[in-house]
Write a protein that holds these residues in place. Structure first.
Motif, mmCIF file in Angstrom:
data_model
loop_
_atom_site.group_PDB
_atom_site.id
_atom_site.type_symbol
_atom_site.label_atom_id
_atom_site.label_comp_id
_atom_site.label_asym_id
_atom_site.label_seq_id
_atom_site.Cartn_x
_atom_site.Cartn_y
_atom_site.Cartn_z
ATOM 1 N N SER A 9 0.750 -1.107 -0.023
ATOM 2 C CA SER A 9 -0.152 -0.073 0.104
ATOM 3 C C SER A 9 0.869 1.135 -0.373
ATOM 4 O O SER A 9 0.317 2.435 0.000
ATOM 5 C CB SER A 9 -0.881 -0.071 1.255
ATOM 6 O OG SER A 9 -0.123 -0.041 2.363
ATOM 7 N N GLU A 10 2.213 1.199 0.056
ATOM 8 C CA GLU A 10 3.098 2.521 0.014
ATOM 9 C C GLU A 10 4.261 1.736 -0.759
ATOM 10 O O GLU A 10 4.674 0.878 -1.353
ATOM 11 C CB GLU A 10 3.350 2.592 1.396
ATOM 12 C CG GLU A 10 4.049 1.393 2.149
ATOM 13 C CD GLU A 10 4.367 1.884 3.786
ATOM 14 O OE1 GLU A 10 5.184 1.351 4.207
ATOM 15 O OE2 GLU A 10 3.423 2.699 4.177
ATOM 16 N N GLY A 11 4.787 3.115 -1.200
ATOM 17 C CA GLY A 11 6.168 2.952 -1.897
ATOM 18 C C GLY A 11 7.048 2.521 -0.933
ATOM 19 O O GLY A 11 7.159 2.367 0.141
ATOM 20 N N LEU A 16 3.808 7.923 -0.249
ATOM 21 C CA LEU A 16 2.974 7.601 -1.422
ATOM 22 C C LEU A 16 3.633 6.875 -2.395
ATOM 23 O O LEU A 16 4.654 7.261 -2.789
ATOM 24 C CB LEU A 16 2.109 8.812 -1.855
ATOM 25 C CG LEU A 16 1.425 8.689 -3.173
ATOM 26 C CD1 LEU A 16 0.086 7.817 -2.752
ATOM 27 C CD2 LEU A 16 1.039 10.006 -3.800
ATOM 28 N N TYR A 17 3.044 5.716 -3.041
ATOM 29 C CA TYR A 17 3.814 4.939 -4.122
ATOM 30 C C TYR A 17 3.642 6.016 -5.316
ATOM 31 O O TYR A 17 2.631 6.459 -5.797
ATOM 32 C CB TYR A 17 3.247 3.703 -4.358
ATOM 33 C CG TYR A 17 3.579 2.750 -5.478
ATOM 34 C CD1 TYR A 17 3.327 3.128 -6.806
ATOM 35 C CD2 TYR A 17 4.336 1.685 -5.037
ATOM 36 C CE1 TYR A 17 4.041 2.146 -7.628
ATOM 37 C CE2 TYR A 17 4.761 0.792 -6.049
ATOM 38 C CZ TYR A 17 4.638 1.287 -7.320
ATOM 39 O OH TYR A 17 5.106 0.287 -8.455
ATOM 40 N N ARG A 18 4.854 6.062 -6.229
ATOM 41 C CA ARG A 18 4.807 6.696 -7.426
ATOM 42 C C ARG A 18 5.783 6.005 -8.307
ATOM 43 O O ARG A 18 7.083 5.809 -7.835
ATOM 44 C CB ARG A 18 5.521 8.363 -7.012
ATOM 45 C CG ARG A 18 4.666 9.218 -6.386
ATOM 46 C CD ARG A 18 5.284 10.646 -6.089
ATOM 47 N NE ARG A 18 5.676 11.018 -7.315
ATOM 48 C CZ ARG A 18 4.756 12.174 -8.127
ATOM 49 N NH1 ARG A 18 3.579 12.420 -7.641
ATOM 50 N NH2 ARG A 18 5.188 12.800 -9.030
ATOM 51 N N GLY A 19 5.014 5.570 -9.452
ATOM 52 C CA GLY A 19 5.732 4.629 -10.316
ATOM 53 C C GLY A 19 5.732 5.309 -11.594
ATOM 54 O O GLY A 19 5.340 6.388 -11.722
ATOM 55 N N ARG A 20 6.495 4.785 -12.733
ATOM 56 C CA ARG A 20 6.552 5.368 -13.811
ATOM 57 C C ARG A 20 6.799 4.368 -15.005
ATOM 58 O O ARG A 20 7.390 3.426 -14.848
ATOM 59 C CB ARG A 20 7.815 6.527 -13.897
ATOM 60 C CG ARG A 20 8.996 6.288 -13.236
ATOM 61 C CD ARG A 20 10.002 5.354 -14.148
ATOM 62 N NE ARG A 20 11.371 5.365 -13.819
ATOM 63 C CZ ARG A 20 12.216 4.506 -14.547
ATOM 64 N NH1 ARG A 20 11.905 3.931 -15.447
ATOM 65 N NH2 ARG A 20 13.340 4.642 -14.104
ATOM 66 N N ARG A 45 -1.148 1.035 -9.239
ATOM 67 C CA ARG A 45 -2.754 0.927 -8.867
ATOM 68 C C ARG A 45 -2.866 -0.078 -7.842
ATOM 69 O O ARG A 45 -3.898 0.321 -6.846
ATOM 70 C CB ARG A 45 -3.316 0.469 -10.194
ATOM 71 C CG ARG A 45 -3.702 1.636 -11.111
ATOM 72 C CD ARG A 45 -4.227 2.535 -10.635
ATOM 73 N NE ARG A 45 -4.415 3.706 -11.520
ATOM 74 C CZ ARG A 45 -3.670 4.864 -11.685
ATOM 75 N NH1 ARG A 45 -2.828 5.102 -10.826
ATOM 76 N NH2 ARG A 45 -3.687 5.667 -12.618
ATOM 77 N N ARG A 46 -2.236 -1.071 -7.747
ATOM 78 C CA ARG A 46 -2.364 -2.041 -6.366
ATOM 79 C C ARG A 46 -2.133 -1.283 -5.133
ATOM 80 O O ARG A 46 -2.583 -1.775 -4.148
ATOM 81 C CB ARG A 46 -1.544 -3.327 -6.611
ATOM 82 C CG ARG A 46 -1.774 -4.410 -5.592
ATOM 83 C CD ARG A 46 -0.798 -5.481 -6.065
ATOM 84 N NE ARG A 46 -1.130 -6.630 -4.916
ATOM 85 C CZ ARG A 46 -0.275 -6.619 -4.069
ATOM 86 N NH1 ARG A 46 0.416 -6.108 -3.752
ATOM 87 N NH2 ARG A 46 -0.664 -7.737 -3.179
ATOM 88 N N ALA A 47 -1.064 -0.515 -5.458
ATOM 89 C CA ALA A 47 -0.383 0.121 -4.156
ATOM 90 C C ALA A 47 -1.311 1.312 -3.903
ATOM 91 O O ALA A 47 -0.929 2.300 -2.794
ATOM 92 C CB ALA A 47 1.081 0.360 -4.325
ATOM 93 N N GLY A 48 -2.163 1.674 -4.806
ATOM 94 C CA GLY A 48 -3.004 2.833 -4.541
ATOM 95 C C GLY A 48 -2.250 4.212 -4.754
ATOM 96 O O GLY A 48 -2.438 5.395 -4.089
ATOM 97 N N GLY A 49 -1.376 3.990 -5.384
ATOM 98 C CA GLY A 49 -0.572 5.298 -5.957
ATOM 99 C C GLY A 49 -0.788 5.808 -7.126
ATOM 100 O O GLY A 49 -1.523 5.610 -7.901
ATOM 101 N N ASP A 83 -1.060 10.081 -14.491
ATOM 102 C CA ASP A 83 -1.522 10.951 -13.054
ATOM 103 C C ASP A 83 -0.493 12.393 -13.227
ATOM 104 O O ASP A 83 0.050 12.526 -12.045
ATOM 105 C CB ASP A 83 -1.330 10.139 -11.750
ATOM 106 C CG ASP A 83 -2.245 8.991 -11.774
ATOM 107 O OD1 ASP A 83 -3.492 8.865 -12.201
ATOM 108 O OD2 ASP A 83 -1.607 7.619 -11.429
ATOM 109 N N GLY A 84 -0.560 12.921 -14.215
ATOM 110 C CA GLY A 84 0.336 14.023 -14.282
ATOM 111 C C GLY A 84 0.612 14.448 -15.849
ATOM 112 O O GLY A 84 0.894 13.414 -16.477
#
Length: 311
Positions: A9-11, A16-20, A45-49, A83-84
Motif C-alpha cells: 500500500s506504500e512506496g 505515497l507510491y509513485r511509479g513511472r 494501482r495495486r498500491a493505491g499510488g 497521473d500528471g
C-alpha cells in the motif's frame, strides 16, 4: 530466490507510491514495452499510488520522428493515462548539468579523454585514464572506487549483487558527443519526480547498481525495483523498438493488454477478452498479483555484466 515481503500500500520509502513508465522514442511500442507499461501501471494501482510517463528522448541520432507521439497515442488507446503531465528529458538539460556540476566539484566525477579504442586495450572497463591523446570534448565519468559492490532486493528476482568496480568501472555521465548519458538522466529525473518504485524490463537490471551508486553520490533516495520478464522474439532475442519487433495495433488495444497480462503471469480468466480498455483495466487492477509475475526466462539477460541473483 524469494521476492521480499512487505506492504503493497506504500512506496519503497514508506510514503505515497509513485511509479513511472519511461520509453525512449526509437520506434512504436511493441509487446515487450506494452507489458512494461501495464506492469508498472498495475503495481502503482495495486498500491493505491500514482503512475507517471516520461519520454526519454536523450539520443536524437537513434530516435524516430513521430515515435513519441505514437507511443502516447497507443497508451491513451489502452486507457493507460498518467497521473500528471508527460515529462520529456530533452527539456531537462539544466537539471542534469546542475547534478553533474555537483559531482565534479566534489571530485566524484571527472573529465575523461579515453576513446573506445583506448579502453579496448584494458578490457573495455575504465579504472583509470589510459588516453593516448586529449580530446576536444571529453566525456564525464562517475568515479567508482575499487571494491564498490551494490546489493539490492528486487521484488521479482530477489537479492541481486553486482561488483560495479570490477564489471563496469567508472561509467559515463555525459558523453563525448555532448549528449547526456542515460544513467545520469534517469537518476536525476526519478529523484525530481519523487519516484518511489521502478518497474521495468529485466534488460535494464545491470543498470540498477550503477544507478544506486549515483543516487548515493547525489544524496537521492533509492527507489524499490521490480524487473519484469523479457518477451523474446522467435529468434530468442529481446524485442526492440529500434529493431524488427512488430508494433502493437492501436485499433485493438484490449488484445494488446490481454497479451501483456498473460506475459505477466496473471490468470487467464480474471480479465475480459473483449470489451473496452477501461473494463479490462478495472478487472486487471482488482485481480493483479505481483507474486505471480515470473522471473526472466533467459539467464543470460539477467546475469549481464556480472549481476548475480542469490538463490
Amino acid at each position: 530466490m524469494k521476492p521480499p515481503t512487505g506492504s503493497a500500500s506504500e512506496g519503497a520509502s514508506g510514503g505515497l507510491y509513485r511509479g513511472r513508465f519511461a520509453p525512449s522514442p526509437t520506434g512504436d511500442l511493441h509487446a515487450g514495452s506494452i507489458m512494461a507499461a501495464l506492469g508498472s501501471w498495475l503495481f502503482a494501482r495495486r498500491a493505491g499510488g500514482e503512475w507517471l510517463v516520461r519520454i526519454e528522448d536523450l539520443d536524437p541520432p537513434r530516435e524516430e520522428a513521430g515515435a513519441a507521439r505514437r507511443q502516447l497515442r497507443m497508451l491513451a488507446a489502452m486507457g493507460l493515462v498518467p497521473d500528471g503531465p508527460v515529462e520529456y528529458q530533452s527539456t531537462r538539460s539544466a537539471i542534469y548539468q546542475q547534478a553533474l556540476d555537483q559531482l565534479v566539484e566534489r571530485g566524484q566525477a571527472f573529465a575523461c579523454h579515453c576513446s573506445r579504442s583506448d579502453l579496448s586495450a584494458v578490457g573495455g572497463i575504465h579504472r583509470e585514464c589510459v588516453a593516448r591523446r586529449r580530446r576536444q570534448n571529453p566525456a564525464i565519468r562517475l568515479r567508482v572506487p575499487a571494491g564498490s559492490r551494490v546489493t539490492f532486493v528486487d521484488r521479482i528476482l530477489g537479492e541481486c549483487t553486482q561488483d560495479v568496480s570490477g564489471t563496469v568501472g567508472d561509467f559515463v555521465l555525459r558523453r563525448a558527443d555532448g549528449w547526456w548519458a542515460y544513467q545520469l538522466a534517469v537518476v536525476v529525473d526519478d529523484g525530481a519526480q519523487r519516484v518511489t518504485d521502478v518497474v521495468r524490463g529485466a534488460d535494464l537490471l545491470d543498470s540498477t547498481p550503477r544507478q544506486i551508486l549515483l543516487q548515493r553520490a547525489l544524496g537521492l533516495p533509492t527507489p524499490g525495483y521490480a524487473h519484469l520478464p523479457l518477451i523474446l522474439g522467435l529468434d530468442g532475442t529481446k524485442l526492440s523498438k529500434s529493431g524488427a519487433a512488430p508494433a502493437v495495433d492501436p485499433e485493438d488495444p484490449v488484445a494488446a493488454l490481454h497479451a501483456a497480462w498473460l506475459a505477466l503471469g496473471q490468470p487467464l480468466g480474471a480479465v475480459p477478452r473483449g470489451g473496452t480498455p477501461q473494463a479490462f483495466l478495472e478487472a486487471a487492477s482488482a485481480a493483479f498479483d505481483p507474486a505471480l509475475v515470473p522471473s526472466n526466462p533467459q539467464p543470460a539477460a539477467v546475469h549481464n555484466r556480472g549481476v548475480t541473483l542469490h538463490e
